[in-house]
Design an enzyme around this catalytic site. Structure first.
Site, PDB file in Angstrom:
ATOM      1  N   VAL A   8      55.815  31.607  42.507  1.00  9.25           N
ATOM      2  CA  VAL A   8      56.237  32.760  41.701  1.00  9.25           C
ATOM      3  C   VAL A   8      57.299  32.317  40.706  1.00  9.25           C
ATOM      4  O   VAL A   8      58.199  31.535  41.031  1.00  9.25           O
ATOM      5  CB  VAL A   8      56.770  33.884  42.610  1.00  9.25           C
ATOM      6  CG1 VAL A   8      57.483  34.959  41.793  1.00  9.25           C
ATOM      7  CG2 VAL A   8      55.629  34.499  43.413  1.00  9.25           C
ATOM      8  N   PRO A  11      63.024  34.665  36.582  1.00  4.30           N
ATOM      9  CA  PRO A  11      63.983  34.388  35.507  1.00  4.30           C
ATOM     10  C   PRO A  11      65.236  33.706  36.046  1.00  4.30           C
ATOM     11  O   PRO A  11      65.731  34.038  37.128  1.00  4.30           O
ATOM     12  CB  PRO A  11      64.298  35.776  34.948  1.00  4.30           C
ATOM     13  CG  PRO A  11      63.066  36.573  35.238  1.00  4.30           C
ATOM     14  CD  PRO A  11      62.605  36.076  36.588  1.00  4.30           C
ATOM     15  N   ALA A  12      65.751  32.758  35.288  1.00  7.09           N
ATOM     16  CA  ALA A  12      66.890  31.959  35.748  1.00  7.09           C
ATOM     17  C   ALA A  12      68.206  32.720  35.708  1.00  7.09           C
ATOM     18  O   ALA A  12      69.151  32.355  36.405  1.00  7.09           O
ATOM     19  CB  ALA A  12      67.006  30.692  34.895  1.00  7.09           C
ATOM     20  N   LEU A  15      70.842  40.327  35.688  1.00  7.46           N
ATOM     21  CA  LEU A  15      71.958  41.258  35.744  1.00  7.46           C
ATOM     22  C   LEU A  15      72.188  41.664  37.190  1.00  7.46           C
ATOM     23  O   LEU A  15      71.272  42.117  37.875  1.00  7.46           O
ATOM     24  CB  LEU A  15      71.670  42.518  34.918  1.00  7.46           C
ATOM     25  CG  LEU A  15      72.773  43.593  34.981  1.00  7.46           C
ATOM     26  CD1 LEU A  15      73.971  43.174  34.140  1.00  7.46           C
ATOM     27  CD2 LEU A  15      72.237  44.951  34.527  1.00  7.46           C
ATOM     28  N   TYR A  46      74.318  48.695  47.791  1.00 10.92           N
ATOM     29  CA  TYR A  46      75.039  48.983  46.549  1.00 10.92           C
ATOM     30  C   TYR A  46      74.966  50.469  46.191  1.00 10.92           C
ATOM     31  O   TYR A  46      75.670  50.909  45.289  1.00 10.92           O
ATOM     32  CB  TYR A  46      74.478  48.170  45.383  1.00 10.92           C
ATOM     33  CG  TYR A  46      74.605  46.677  45.512  1.00 10.92           C
ATOM     34  CD1 TYR A  46      75.364  46.074  46.514  1.00 10.92           C
ATOM     35  CD2 TYR A  46      73.935  45.836  44.624  1.00 10.92           C
ATOM     36  CE1 TYR A  46      75.454  44.703  46.621  1.00 10.92           C
ATOM     37  CE2 TYR A  46      74.029  44.456  44.721  1.00 10.92           C
ATOM     38  CZ  TYR A  46      74.784  43.891  45.728  1.00 10.92           C
ATOM     39  OH  TYR A  46      74.856  42.523  45.836  1.00 10.92           O
ATOM     40  N   LYS A  71      67.943  44.110  48.399  1.00  5.33           N
ATOM     41  CA  LYS A  71      68.305  43.482  49.668  1.00  5.33           C
ATOM     42  C   LYS A  71      68.354  44.515  50.789  1.00  5.33           C
ATOM     43  O   LYS A  71      68.704  45.674  50.559  1.00  5.33           O
ATOM     44  CB  LYS A  71      69.676  42.790  49.549  1.00  5.33           C
ATOM     45  CG  LYS A  71      69.816  41.859  48.357  1.00  5.33           C
ATOM     46  CD  LYS A  71      71.209  41.260  48.313  1.00  5.33           C
ATOM     47  CE  LYS A  71      71.520  40.716  46.943  1.00  5.33           C
ATOM     48  NZ  LYS A  71      71.761  41.778  45.947  1.00  5.33           N
TER      49      LYS A  71
END
Length: 288
Positions: A8, A11-12, A15, A46, A71
Site C-alpha cells: 500500500v 503519503p510521506a 496532517l 482525540y 487509532k
C-alpha cells in the site's frame, strides 16, 4: 509516497489533529487537503473523528486520493470490543474503508488484550475493511512479542520522534521488521528537559540550516524526518502553518546536516512512558 510492507502506498507527510478542538478540526482538514496534503491522522481518543470526516466531505478532493488513518484506544482493546470500536470510528468518519488502523498504545498491564485487538485488526484487513494495520508507541520488546503471536507484521509504528528525542533504537527495530516509522510530535515544540523547556525551533544548529536554505526551522525539521524515511504528521490549525509545513519538497539536507541534527538527541522522552498506561489511569470511555 512511502510503500508499506503490504504494498500500500502512504503519503510521506500528513496532517495530525491531536489536541485540535472539534470546532477547529474541520477547517484545518479542508485547508490541508486544499494545500496538497493527502494524509490525515486522527484517533478515537482525540474526539474529533466526526469533524475529520466532515473536512474530508467538504474538501474538493476525491476520497480515493485521501489516506485516512485513525487509532483504537486502550479502553476498547480485546477482540470483540475492537471490532465494535472500528465500526464506531468508520461511522464517525463517514467512510466505508479505512486506509490505516493503529493500536494507539500498548496496554502493558494486560498485553493479552493488545494481542486480541490486533487480531481483530487482522480480520478487518483480511475482509478489506482496512487497507493496512499497525501500532503506535510499541517498544522493540513489545513489537517482538506482538509479531511472534500474530500473523501480520505491522505496517507502521507511530512513535514520538523529533530532533531532541529521536529514539534511534526503536526506529532501528522498526526498520529491521520492515515497519515504517511515523513520527508524532515531529517538530517538538516546547519540550521539557529536566526542569527547563527546550525548543528545537530555536536550536542554533537547526536555525543555521534554515538560514542556509531560506526555510523555517520547522521546515528543516520536517525535511530531516523525510530524508530519514520517516513519515511526520505535524499538527496545526493555522492555515499559514499548515501551508508552511507542506512546503518541504523543494530541498534536501546534506548527510552532514542530517548527522548534526541527529546529534541533538537527548534520549529523554516528553510525555508519559507508554509502558505506564493502564485502564485504571488512562481507561477513559470513547462515546459512540
Amino acid at each position: 509516497m512511502i510503500t508499506l510492507n503490504n504494498g500500500v502506498q502512504m503519503p510521506a507527510l500528513g496532517l495530525g489533529v491531536f489536541q485540535s478542538k472539534p470546532e477547529e478540526t474541520t477547517d484545518a482538514v479542508v485547508t490541508a487537503l486544499e494545500c496538497g496534503y493527502r494524509l490525515i491522522d486522527t484517533a478515537a481518543a482525540y474526539f474529533n473523528e466526526h469533524e475529520v470526516g466532515e473536512g474530508i466531505r467538504r474538501a474538493e478532493v476525491p476520497r480515493s486520493e485521501i489516506f485516512v488513518e485513525t487509532k483504537l484506544w486502550i479502553t476498547n482493546y480485546g477482540y470483540d470490543s475492537a471490532l465494535r470500536a472500528f465500526d464506531v470510528s468508520l461511522r464517525k468518519l463517514s467512510i466505508e474503508q479505512l486506509d490505516l488502523w493503529l493500536l494507539h498504545q500498548p496496554l502493558a498491564s494486560d498485553f493479552e488484550k493488545t494481542i486480541q485487538a490486533y487480531k481483530a485488526a487482522e480480520r478487518l484487513l483480511a475482509e478489506g475493511r482496512v487497507r493496512a494495520i499497525g501500532v503506535s508507541n510499541l517498544t522493540p520488546a513489545r513489537l517482538d512479542e506482538l509479531i511472534a503471536r500474530t500473523g501480520v507484521i505491522p505496517a507502521v509504528n507511530q512513535i514520538q520522534v523529533h530532533p531532541y528525542y529521536s529514539q534511534p533504537a526503536l526506529r532501528a527495530a522498526n526498520t529491521s521488521h520492515g515497519i515504517v516509522t511515523q513520527s508524532w510530535s515531529p517538530i517538538g515544540g516546547a519540550y521539557t528537559y529536566g526542569n527547563a523547556e527546550k525548543n528545537p525551533l530555536q536550536d542554533p544548529v537547526i536555525t543555521a540550516v534554515a538560514a542556509k536554505y531560506g526555510k523555517t526551522a520547522a521546515q528543516v525539521i520536517l525535511r530531516w524526518h523525510l530524508d530519514h524515511g520517516f513519515a511526520p504528521i505535524p499538527k496545526s490549525i493555522k492555515p499559514h502553518r499548515i501551508a508552511e509545513n507542506f512546503d518541504v519538497f523543494d530541498f534536501v539536507l546534506t548527510p552532514t546536516e542530517i548527522a548534526a541534527i541527529d546529534a541533538l538527541d537527548t534520549g529523554v522522552r516528553g510525555g508519559p512512558d507508554p509502558e505506564s498506561l493502564t485502564l485504571e489511569n488512562y481507561g477513559f470511555a470513547i462515546p459512540d
